[in-house]
Write an enzyme that holds these catalytic residues in place. Structure first.
Site, PDB file in Angstrom:
ATOM      1  N   SER A 183      30.895  32.337  33.194  1.00  0.00           N
ATOM      2  CA  SER A 183      31.902  31.421  33.731  1.00  0.00           C
ATOM      3  C   SER A 183      31.964  30.203  32.825  1.00  0.00           C
ATOM      4  O   SER A 183      30.938  29.826  32.227  1.00  0.00           O
ATOM      5  CB  SER A 183      31.513  30.960  35.139  1.00  0.00           C
ATOM      6  OG  SER A 183      32.329  29.872  35.549  1.00  0.00           O
ATOM      7  N   TYR A 237      25.187  27.466  40.535  1.00  0.00           N
ATOM      8  CA  TYR A 237      26.040  28.577  40.057  1.00  0.00           C
ATOM      9  C   TYR A 237      26.215  28.468  38.541  1.00  0.00           C
ATOM     10  O   TYR A 237      26.091  29.456  37.815  1.00  0.00           O
ATOM     11  CB  TYR A 237      27.388  28.512  40.770  1.00  0.00           C
ATOM     12  CG  TYR A 237      28.445  29.454  40.223  1.00  0.00           C
ATOM     13  CD1 TYR A 237      28.481  30.791  40.605  1.00  0.00           C
ATOM     14  CD2 TYR A 237      29.425  28.996  39.337  1.00  0.00           C
ATOM     15  CE1 TYR A 237      29.459  31.654  40.105  1.00  0.00           C
ATOM     16  CE2 TYR A 237      30.399  29.844  38.835  1.00  0.00           C
ATOM     17  CZ  TYR A 237      30.420  31.176  39.223  1.00  0.00           C
ATOM     18  OH  TYR A 237      31.377  32.021  38.724  1.00  0.00           O
TER      19      TYR A 237
HETATM   20  P1  NAP Z   1      35.426  37.973  44.261  1.00  0.00           P
HETATM   21  O1  NAP Z   1      36.904  38.146  44.278  1.00  0.00           O
HETATM   22  O2  NAP Z   1      34.778  37.089  45.272  1.00  0.00           O
HETATM   23  O3  NAP Z   1      34.757  39.442  44.342  1.00  0.00           O
HETATM   24  C1  NAP Z   1      33.360  39.549  44.314  1.00  0.00           C
HETATM   25  C2  NAP Z   1      32.978  41.000  44.227  1.00  0.00           C
HETATM   26  O4  NAP Z   1      31.549  41.079  44.097  1.00  0.00           O
HETATM   27  C3  NAP Z   1      33.346  41.821  45.460  1.00  0.00           C
HETATM   28  O5  NAP Z   1      33.699  43.125  45.028  1.00  0.00           O
HETATM   29  C4  NAP Z   1      32.029  41.851  46.237  1.00  0.00           C
HETATM   30  O6  NAP Z   1      31.900  43.007  47.073  1.00  0.00           O
HETATM   31  C5  NAP Z   1      31.024  41.917  45.115  1.00  0.00           C
HETATM   32  N1  NAP Z   1      29.681  41.450  45.478  1.00  0.00           N
HETATM   33  C6  NAP Z   1      29.308  40.225  45.937  1.00  0.00           C
HETATM   34  N2  NAP Z   1      27.975  40.207  46.138  1.00  0.00           N
HETATM   35  C7  NAP Z   1      27.512  41.425  45.778  1.00  0.00           C
HETATM   36  C8  NAP Z   1      26.237  42.019  45.760  1.00  0.00           C
HETATM   37  N3  NAP Z   1      25.131  41.356  46.163  1.00  0.00           N
HETATM   38  N4  NAP Z   1      26.123  43.311  45.343  1.00  0.00           N
HETATM   39  C9  NAP Z   1      27.205  44.012  44.955  1.00  0.00           C
HETATM   40  N5  NAP Z   1      28.455  43.492  44.947  1.00  0.00           N
HETATM   41  C10 NAP Z   1      28.585  42.223  45.362  1.00  0.00           C
HETATM   42  O7  NAP Z   1      34.919  37.446  42.830  1.00  0.00           O
HETATM   43  P2  NAP Z   1      35.711  37.295  41.440  1.00  0.00           P
HETATM   44  O8  NAP Z   1      36.438  36.024  41.478  1.00  0.00           O
HETATM   45  O9  NAP Z   1      36.388  38.552  41.102  1.00  0.00           O
HETATM   46  O10 NAP Z   1      34.469  37.076  40.451  1.00  0.00           O
HETATM   47  C11 NAP Z   1      33.927  38.137  39.677  1.00  0.00           C
HETATM   48  C12 NAP Z   1      32.926  37.566  38.708  1.00  0.00           C
HETATM   49  O11 NAP Z   1      33.579  36.624  37.855  1.00  0.00           O
HETATM   50  C13 NAP Z   1      31.764  36.818  39.360  1.00  0.00           C
HETATM   51  O12 NAP Z   1      30.585  37.082  38.649  1.00  0.00           O
HETATM   52  C14 NAP Z   1      32.164  35.366  39.226  1.00  0.00           C
HETATM   53  O13 NAP Z   1      31.056  34.512  39.210  1.00  0.00           O
HETATM   54  C15 NAP Z   1      32.893  35.392  37.896  1.00  0.00           C
HETATM   55  N6  NAP Z   1      33.850  34.284  37.734  1.00  0.00           N
HETATM   56  C16 NAP Z   1      34.903  34.124  38.592  1.00  0.00           C
HETATM   57  C17 NAP Z   1      35.762  33.049  38.408  1.00  0.00           C
HETATM   58  C18 NAP Z   1      36.944  32.786  39.310  1.00  0.00           C
HETATM   59  O14 NAP Z   1      37.518  31.684  39.233  1.00  0.00           O
HETATM   60  N7  NAP Z   1      37.338  33.704  40.155  1.00  0.00           N
HETATM   61  C19 NAP Z   1      35.535  32.146  37.371  1.00  0.00           C
HETATM   62  C20 NAP Z   1      34.460  32.345  36.533  1.00  0.00           C
HETATM   63  C21 NAP Z   1      33.617  33.413  36.723  1.00  0.00           C
HETATM   64  P3  NAP Z   1      31.936  42.851  48.720  1.00  0.00           P
HETATM   65  O15 NAP Z   1      33.320  42.402  49.040  1.00  0.00           O
HETATM   66  O16 NAP Z   1      31.630  44.215  49.216  1.00  0.00           O
HETATM   67  O17 NAP Z   1      30.895  41.828  49.054  1.00  0.00           O
END
Ligand code: NAP
Length: 250
Positions: free
Chosen positions: A145, A159
């Site tokens: 991130s 985080y």
């Molecule tokens: P999201 O929409 O909240 O989706 C999170 C996903 O992770 C869901 O499929 C969830 O499954 C799964 N998950 C959560 N805890 C888990 C666990 N313990 N074991 C297995 N699966 C788990 O998140 P996102 O925004 O797509 O983010 C994806 C990645 O990108 C993350 O690593 C996040 O830190 C990074 N990121 C995101 C952003 C942003 O602005 N969105 C920015 C920088 C980095 P369930 O629904 O079944 O729990």
């Protein structure tokens, strides 16, 4: 060669967008999730609806739990074959807080999922991909991130620190297995419009931050998926140990 891709957190957000894009490029996809089975099944159904040879399965596992991760890889081995690609997208934030108001339980959950989860899945992938273990090589992409660089003061420094660990892990593992046919890279998304902000108690966060982003808008999960799928592909054959910013200039 069969292309088999396991995406942790493949059921929603960036992971789901990656699943759709990679399936269209011929990967068989294992869609991991922790709680929300219906979201994972919806991704699988959409991939299967693409027709042709599109193949996908949903696999439940909490990436922070070693036994569950081992069982998940065994399921993928049996149903799709050995992974040739891994995307570590499972990740969580917590509610905004200052460090002096945080507790150990919060830190353990965050580091267990974001850091240990990534390391565990990478370990299992290396055991299957490395030429040292009789594998044919592969590619790993970790989700970092921009917070790793900005630090997220007053919001979630914990985080940010977990993503700093992902950057170091990516560089180190990339160099460690570079001569064994495995490339390891990370993508550093900026503010991306997914559910993750609501799970941190700020559903409007992505839109609210738009004026602070050089491009004046949050990114989409699909825009991040493009970078991830490129890093997985042979088009990135000389790229390893790299961290690619996808942050609209942030
Ligand atoms: P999201 O929409 O909240 O989706 C999170 C996903 O992770 C869901 O499929 C969830 O499954 C799964 N998950 C959560 N805890 C888990 C666990 N313990 N074991 C297995 N699966 C788990 O998140 P996102 O925004 O797509 O983010 C994806 C990645 O990108 C993350 O690593 C996040 O830190 C990074 N990121 C995101 C952003 C942003 O602005 N969105 C920015 C920088 C980095 P369930 O629904 O079944 O729990």
């Amino acid at each position: 060669m069969n292309k088999v891709l396991l995406i942790t957190g493949g059921s929603r957000g960036i992971g789901a967008a990656t699943a759709h894009l990679a399936a269209a490029q011929g990967y068989a996809i294992a869609v991991n999730y922790s709680h929300n089975a219906s979201a994972a099944e919806a991704v699988v159904r959409a991939i299967q609806a693409q027709g042709g040879k599109a193949k996908a399965i949903a696999v439940q596992a909490d990436v922070a739990d070693e036994a569950q991760v081992m069982a998940m890889f065994a399921t993928v081995d049996a149903q799709l074959g050995r992974v040739t690609a891994l995307v570590n997208s499972a990740g969580v934030v917590d509610v905004a807080a200052r460090v002096d108001a945080m507790d150990v339980a919060r830190w353990r959950r965050l580091l267990d999922i974001n850091v240990i989860g990534t390391m565990l899945c990478a370990r299992e992938a290396v055991r299957r991909m490395s030429t040292r273990h009789g594998g044919v090589g592969g590619a790993i992409v970790n989700l970092s991130s921009v917070a790793a660089v900005l630090g997220a003061p007053g919001q979630y420094v914990d985080y940010a620190a977990s993503k700093g660990a992902i950057d170091s892990f990516t560089v180190g593992l990339g160099r460690e297995v570079a001569a064994e046919g495995i490339r390891v890279n990370a993508v550093r998304p900026g503010v991306i419009d997914t559910d993750i902000h609501a799970s941190g108690g700020q559903p409007e966060r992505a839109q609210q931050l738009a004026p602070t982003i050089p491009m004046r808008r949050p990114g989409t999960a699909e825009e991040v998926a493009q970078a991830i799928v490129w890093l997985l592909s042979d088009a990135a054959s000389y790229t390893t140990g790299s961290v690619v910013d996808v942050g609209g200039g942030r």
